[in-house]
Design an enzyme around this catalytic site. Structure first.
Site, short mmCIF file in Angstrom:
data_model
loop_
_atom_site.label_atom_id
_atom_site.label_comp_id
_atom_site.label_asym_id
_atom_site.label_seq_id
_atom_site.Cartn_x
_atom_site.Cartn_y
_atom_site.Cartn_z
N HIS A 121 1.51 -0.19 -4.16
CA HIS A 121 1.62 -0.09 -5.89
C HIS A 121 0.52 -1.27 -6.29
O HIS A 121 0.68 -1.65 -7.29
CB HIS A 121 2.95 -0.74 -6.43
CG HIS A 121 3.91 0.23 -6.17
ND1 HIS A 121 3.78 1.53 -7.08
CD2 HIS A 121 5.06 0.58 -5.46
CE1 HIS A 121 4.99 2.34 -6.74
NE2 HIS A 121 5.88 1.50 -5.74
N HIS A 150 8.22 -3.20 2.23
CA HIS A 150 8.14 -1.93 1.70
C HIS A 150 9.37 -1.16 1.39
O HIS A 150 9.58 -0.87 0.12
CB HIS A 150 7.19 -0.67 2.28
CG HIS A 150 7.17 0.58 1.75
ND1 HIS A 150 6.75 0.60 0.02
CD2 HIS A 150 7.71 1.77 1.88
CE1 HIS A 150 6.89 1.99 -0.05
NE2 HIS A 150 7.75 2.50 0.97
#
Length: 262
Positions: free
Chosen positions: A68, A178
């Site tokens: 991201h 993550h």
């Protein structure tokens, strides 16, 4: 030397967790260096200049990222600072590869500490990344340090385990990020500290930090997608503390941090 790695900072509760808990942790554990994964810091996606400054003031020294990273245009200004490490294994012909660095050496207590960020194969990021295994093998041939911390940002536990077995002895620590769920498999294997996922610093009772509604609709078959919108409420602070021998630079201990807001 004690190094604190903070798991993915997620949204406003994550920022609040860092500002409240980090000063106490630094004092209690004599922390010499603070690294944080910040790819979800601003509304669950990327890191703004405002929030970068906030976390720096709270005591974070350096920031790593993940898939991201580039969800906000502000990230390109953030990556101009000398305190950020975006994924190393970006394809050379991508725009993202032209901004920031994927590995950085900093001096701490007279030691050279290298911080490297990598995206795994099992995390698809618009075909941005190269295979981290051969790339990192080549990278290590010419990039040395007293201590080397790797943030390995990827989807599956198997790939993270494989990365440990491939690069044990060659780096000081492999910190999985993550998946936002802290694993209880912290260990030291062949002088390399490891945890499959260091967890998330953010909303404690969302779904991996996000508001549950649209995610539950997907699991119930009412929709095909979900919105990654940060949940509110109490926070959790996840991370690991890595303790190194000051003379040999060998890692001696890895300790999980898991704090729930009271």
């Amino acid at each position: 030397m004690n190094i604190l790695f903070i798991g993915d900072i997620f949204g406003k509760p994550g920022r609040r967790a860092v500002t409240k808990e980090l000063p106490k942790l630094k004092k209690e554990h004599n922390i010499d260096l603070v690294i944080a994964n910040a790819e979800n810091t601003t509304h669950g996606r990327s890191l703004s200049i405002q929030h970068f400054n906030l976390l720096r003031q709270a005591g974070v020294d350096y920031f790593t990222f993940g898939n991201h990273t580039w969800d906000s245009e502000e990230i390109y200004d953030v990556l101009k600072t000398p305190y950020t490490i975006r994924p190393l294994n970006l394809k050379k012909d991508t725009i993202q590869n032209k901004h920031g660095v994927g590995s950085l050496v900093v001096n701490v207590k007279g030691k050279k500490v290298r911080i490297t960020n990598l995206l795994g194969n099992t995390l698809q990021v618009h075909d941005l990344q190269e295979n981290p295994f051969p790339l990192f093998k080549d990278f290590l041939k010419t990039n040395k340090a007293d201590i080397h911390i790797v943030d390995f940002h990827t989807e599956t536990t198997s790939e993270k385990n494989a990365f440990l077995l491939t690069f044990a002895k060659q780096v000081s620590a492999i910190i999985g990020t993550h998946t936002h769920v802290q694993t209880a498999d912290e260990k030291i294997y062949q002088n390399t500290a490891y945890i499959t996922d260091t967890g998330m610093t953010g909303p404690a009772f969302g779904i991996i930090g996000a508001k549950p509604d649209s995610i539950l609709d997907m699991f119930m078959g009412k929709s095909q997608r979900f919105r990654l919108e940060p949940d509110n409420g109490v926070y959790q602070f996840n991370g690991v503390i890595l303790s190194f021998d000051d003379k040999t630079s060998v890692v001696k201990k890895i300790t999980r941090v898991n704090i729930l807001e009271k």
